[in-house]
Motif scaffolding. Structure first.
Motif, mmCIF file in Angstrom:
data_model
loop_
_atom_site.group_PDB
_atom_site.id
_atom_site.type_symbol
_atom_site.label_atom_id
_atom_site.label_comp_id
_atom_site.label_asym_id
_atom_site.label_seq_id
_atom_site.Cartn_x
_atom_site.Cartn_y
_atom_site.Cartn_z
ATOM 1 N N HIS A 226 0.928 -1.127 0.147
ATOM 2 C CA HIS A 226 0.129 -0.151 0.038
ATOM 3 C C HIS A 226 0.767 1.211 0.158
ATOM 4 O O HIS A 226 0.489 2.306 0.381
ATOM 5 C CB HIS A 226 -0.833 -0.044 1.279
ATOM 6 C CG HIS A 226 -2.141 -0.909 1.074
ATOM 7 N ND1 HIS A 226 -3.154 -0.676 0.193
ATOM 8 C CD2 HIS A 226 -2.204 -2.452 1.470
ATOM 9 C CE1 HIS A 226 -4.038 -1.740 0.338
ATOM 10 N NE2 HIS A 226 -3.464 -2.789 1.192
ATOM 11 N N ASP A 227 2.064 1.041 -0.118
ATOM 12 C CA ASP A 227 2.887 2.281 -0.349
ATOM 13 C C ASP A 227 3.072 3.163 0.933
ATOM 14 O O ASP A 227 3.093 4.274 1.050
ATOM 15 C CB ASP A 227 2.555 3.110 -1.523
ATOM 16 C CG ASP A 227 3.641 4.125 -1.885
ATOM 17 O OD1 ASP A 227 4.970 3.736 -1.644
ATOM 18 O OD2 ASP A 227 3.569 5.019 -2.570
ATOM 19 N N ILE A 228 3.042 2.127 2.092
ATOM 20 C CA ILE A 228 3.176 3.083 3.502
ATOM 21 C C ILE A 228 4.765 2.787 4.070
ATOM 22 O O ILE A 228 4.948 1.672 4.232
ATOM 23 C CB ILE A 228 2.012 2.309 4.407
ATOM 24 C CG1 ILE A 228 0.609 2.620 3.721
ATOM 25 C CG2 ILE A 228 2.119 2.850 5.682
ATOM 26 C CD1 ILE A 228 -0.284 1.741 4.407
ATOM 27 N N ASN A 229 5.035 3.661 4.306
ATOM 28 C CA ASN A 229 6.506 4.004 4.902
ATOM 29 C C ASN A 229 6.320 3.324 6.413
ATOM 30 O O ASN A 229 5.690 3.975 7.473
ATOM 31 C CB ASN A 229 7.123 5.240 4.892
ATOM 32 C CG ASN A 229 8.395 5.200 3.845
ATOM 33 O OD1 ASN A 229 8.901 4.398 3.639
ATOM 34 N ND2 ASN A 229 8.612 6.301 3.374
ATOM 35 N N LEU A 230 7.559 2.419 6.810
ATOM 36 C CA LEU A 230 7.562 1.876 8.152
ATOM 37 C C LEU A 230 8.526 2.886 8.597
ATOM 38 O O LEU A 230 9.692 3.040 8.191
ATOM 39 C CB LEU A 230 7.898 0.517 8.029
ATOM 40 C CG LEU A 230 7.881 -0.483 8.898
ATOM 41 C CD1 LEU A 230 6.346 -1.034 9.100
ATOM 42 C CD2 LEU A 230 8.731 -1.765 9.035
ATOM 43 N N LYS A 259 -5.469 4.472 2.231
ATOM 44 C CA LYS A 259 -4.607 3.354 2.169
ATOM 45 C C LYS A 259 -4.353 2.748 3.448
ATOM 46 O O LYS A 259 -4.100 1.442 3.702
ATOM 47 C CB LYS A 259 -3.261 3.861 1.277
ATOM 48 C CG LYS A 259 -2.480 4.770 2.167
ATOM 49 C CD LYS A 259 -1.245 4.723 1.041
ATOM 50 C CE LYS A 259 -0.281 5.929 1.986
ATOM 51 N NZ LYS A 259 1.014 6.365 1.076
ATOM 52 N N ILE A 260 -4.190 3.757 4.650
ATOM 53 C CA ILE A 260 -3.853 3.092 6.027
ATOM 54 C C ILE A 260 -5.101 2.201 6.506
ATOM 55 O O ILE A 260 -4.716 1.301 7.004
ATOM 56 C CB ILE A 260 -3.614 4.385 6.934
ATOM 57 C CG1 ILE A 260 -2.287 4.979 6.201
ATOM 58 C CG2 ILE A 260 -3.091 3.703 8.330
ATOM 59 C CD1 ILE A 260 -1.041 5.228 6.931
ATOM 60 N N LYS A 261 -6.135 2.917 6.372
ATOM 61 C CA LYS A 261 -7.414 2.034 6.695
ATOM 62 C C LYS A 261 -7.378 0.788 6.156
ATOM 63 O O LYS A 261 -7.732 -0.185 6.969
ATOM 64 C CB LYS A 261 -8.632 2.862 6.184
ATOM 65 C CG LYS A 261 -9.545 3.602 7.319
ATOM 66 C CD LYS A 261 -10.534 4.588 7.098
ATOM 67 C CE LYS A 261 -11.724 4.026 6.546
ATOM 68 N NZ LYS A 261 -12.771 5.425 6.513
ATOM 69 N N THR A 262 -7.257 0.694 4.754
ATOM 70 C CA THR A 262 -7.268 -0.553 4.245
ATOM 71 C C THR A 262 -6.067 -1.281 4.485
ATOM 72 O O THR A 262 -6.514 -2.812 4.770
ATOM 73 C CB THR A 262 -7.008 -0.419 2.497
ATOM 74 O OG1 THR A 262 -7.704 0.861 2.022
ATOM 75 C CG2 THR A 262 -7.464 -1.592 1.930
ATOM 76 N N ALA A 263 -4.877 -1.049 4.825
ATOM 77 C CA ALA A 263 -3.852 -1.666 5.260
ATOM 78 C C ALA A 263 -4.184 -2.389 6.657
ATOM 79 O O ALA A 263 -3.982 -3.465 6.863
ATOM 80 C CB ALA A 263 -2.451 -1.010 5.386
ATOM 81 N N LEU A 264 -4.883 -1.453 7.750
ATOM 82 C CA LEU A 264 -5.056 -2.171 8.745
ATOM 83 C C LEU A 264 -6.047 -3.314 8.824
ATOM 84 O O LEU A 264 -6.058 -4.042 9.764
ATOM 85 C CB LEU A 264 -5.638 -0.786 9.848
ATOM 86 C CG LEU A 264 -4.298 0.085 10.221
ATOM 87 C CD1 LEU A 264 -4.865 1.458 11.103
ATOM 88 C CD2 LEU A 264 -3.086 -0.514 10.728
ATOM 89 N N GLU A 265 -7.116 -3.187 7.825
ATOM 90 C CA GLU A 265 -8.272 -4.065 7.943
ATOM 91 C C GLU A 265 -7.560 -5.197 7.372
ATOM 92 O O GLU A 265 -7.684 -6.120 7.895
ATOM 93 C CB GLU A 265 -9.126 -3.398 6.978
ATOM 94 C CG GLU A 265 -10.146 -2.580 7.568
ATOM 95 C CD GLU A 265 -11.234 -1.849 6.778
ATOM 96 O OE1 GLU A 265 -11.215 -2.300 5.475
ATOM 97 O OE2 GLU A 265 -11.803 -0.828 6.970
ATOM 98 N N GLU A 266 -6.519 -5.207 6.216
ATOM 99 C CA GLU A 266 -5.895 -6.423 6.043
ATOM 100 C C GLU A 266 -5.079 -7.313 6.894
ATOM 101 O O GLU A 266 -5.040 -8.281 6.955
ATOM 102 C CB GLU A 266 -5.059 -6.136 4.689
ATOM 103 C CG GLU A 266 -5.850 -6.036 3.216
ATOM 104 C CD GLU A 266 -5.038 -5.506 2.434
ATOM 105 O OE1 GLU A 266 -3.796 -6.191 2.093
ATOM 106 O OE2 GLU A 266 -5.553 -4.740 1.291
#
Lengths: 285, 285
Positions: A226-230, A259-266
């Motif tokens: 999701h192109d989210i930086n750690l 994108k963050i909402k989606t990532a957290l759901e996954e």
């Protein structure tokens, strides 16, 4: 200008601690008006205070650039039961350690009081200049300075910040005793009221991955996809048995972003447990 | 039976420490005959000792099931310059803390000496039974017991293991003071000579990932792709600036196995720095 009016702000004290400095910065940057600034002796008691006080904030250190994560903060954050208490903001402040005493000669010092992280951060100076001194662990750097100031002994010193020299009327025996010159501590402000969420944001979560191969890899893959930086990853023992861990993960962005909402759901699929510690602005001083 | 003859074995002392116990277990399990068993005051000095002594081993704690990684061990392992010094074996031993004193009444105690990890591991007992006691941080649990035994004071106590009660002739005021009942510490034996590599093996590495998105994810993906189990992952500050980290990674298997060799080679592409701390057997007691 709109102010956020609250009853109390709790912080790791006593006055003069680096957390005091961070607390004052948060008040001014976030436009918070607190009726009382209340210092607490331990990280645990700071968090217990806001749990029982609905109109309040708390300020705690979370990470130092040399020592790493502040374990007591992360372990106690995990224990908070009230789901409305979230990290509402982050601030990093430079840390400078000084050797303070009623004495004015370094070689007369027999005992040094400070917080264990400050003692560790000055170990090179201590090893070189005061190898035989007794190091005494206390709950904060400012408490160390206070202890030295109220004692009748002239052979004791504290490692604390510059404001403690003023507050507790102590001599500066040495003002440049950090092992590493870039010493910064990151602080969180926690509470139930949302602070502004402009500019750069961050989301902090704690997860426990399913006990199967590749589980943590899958978690990181979701953020990458999701192109989210750690920005941070650390493990803490589950405290159940050796070899079982939970992970503190920090990512760039707010949890209201798609994108963050989606990532957290996954993430739910690959984890046994998720706790969102907060989604908050990074304040700059 | 074949013995490995060495000159010296160094460990975190003084006698009675949990590292002493681990050292003795390693000697018997690994069939090592050491002419001298030499205790050292700090983790740093244990590692400096084997750097300067070619026919020797060292025993150090690396992780506790409650407190997590022993930072001083990992930070100092990273500083070892001699590439021939590797972790040669691992052993986990159960830790039990007791309150020891010359006194025989808990409520007479005013000061408690111990290692900061032991103090933290007994915080619930201390908070409940001795909330106003002064906690004094010393370099090891056995040094605390020694200090209490040589002092004339009857209002001081140490938190240490059972063997310290015997060695230092102290009363057991309370024998069940750990916060969590499953308290285990993992120890490494380090040296230049290879110990046996049978049964279950593990490889420990430290990596610094390239500063680009998904770098750590890529590292974990490589292990997953090769069907290699991750047993530990932790981050430590690079100590250069806040936000820069290195990672300690432990995987199942020996580095002479084809899949591990291949994975480590692939890792080079995605990391700025790799240090193999060792590939070693997990001994069981």
């Amino acid at each position: 200008m709109d102010y956020i009016d609250i009853e109390n702000i709790y912080y790791l004290g006593p006055d003069g601690s680096n957390a005091t400095l961070a607390m004052k910065k948060f008040l001014s940057i976030c436009n918070i008006k607190a009726k009382n600034q209340i210092s607490q002796k331990t990280i645990k008691s700071v968090l217990e205070s806001i749990e029982n006080d609905f109109s309040s904030f708390a300020v705690l250190p979370i990470e130092n650039s040399i020592e790493g994560i502040v374990r007591e903060t992360i372990d106690n954050l995990l224990k908070i039961k009230d789901k409305d208490i979230k990290i509402q903001g982050e601030l990093s402040i430079p840390i400078k350690h000084l050797l303070l005493s009623k004495n004015d000669k370094v070689n007369k010092i027999k005992k040094i009081y400070s917080h264990p992280q400050a003692l560790a951060q000055c170990s090179d100076f201590l090893y070189k200049n005061l190898p035989d001194v007794e190091l005494i662990d206390v709950s904060s750097t400012s408490y160390a300075a206070q202890k030295v100031s109220v004692s009748d002994s002239f052979d004791i010193a504290a490692i604390a910040n510059e404001s403690c020299a003023d507050i507790f009327n102590l001599n500066i025996l040495s003002d440049d005793i950090n092992n590493e010159k870039d010493n910064t501590t990151r602080f969180f402000i926690l509470g139930r009221k949302n602070l502004q969420k402009n500019n750069k944001g961050k989301t902090s979560i704690i997860v426990s991955t399913k006990n199967k191969p590749g589980a943590l890899c899958k978690v990181l893959e979701i953020f990458y996809k999701h192109d989210i930086n750690l920005t941070y990853l650390d493990s803490r023992p589950s405290k159940k048995r050796l070899g079982e861990y939970i992970f503190l993960i920090e990512i760039e962005g707010y949890n209201y972003e798609y994108k963050i909402k989606t990532a957290l759901e996954e993430l739910m699929i690959y984890t046994d447990f998720i706790k969102i510690l907060g989604s908050f602005q990074i304040y700059l001083i």
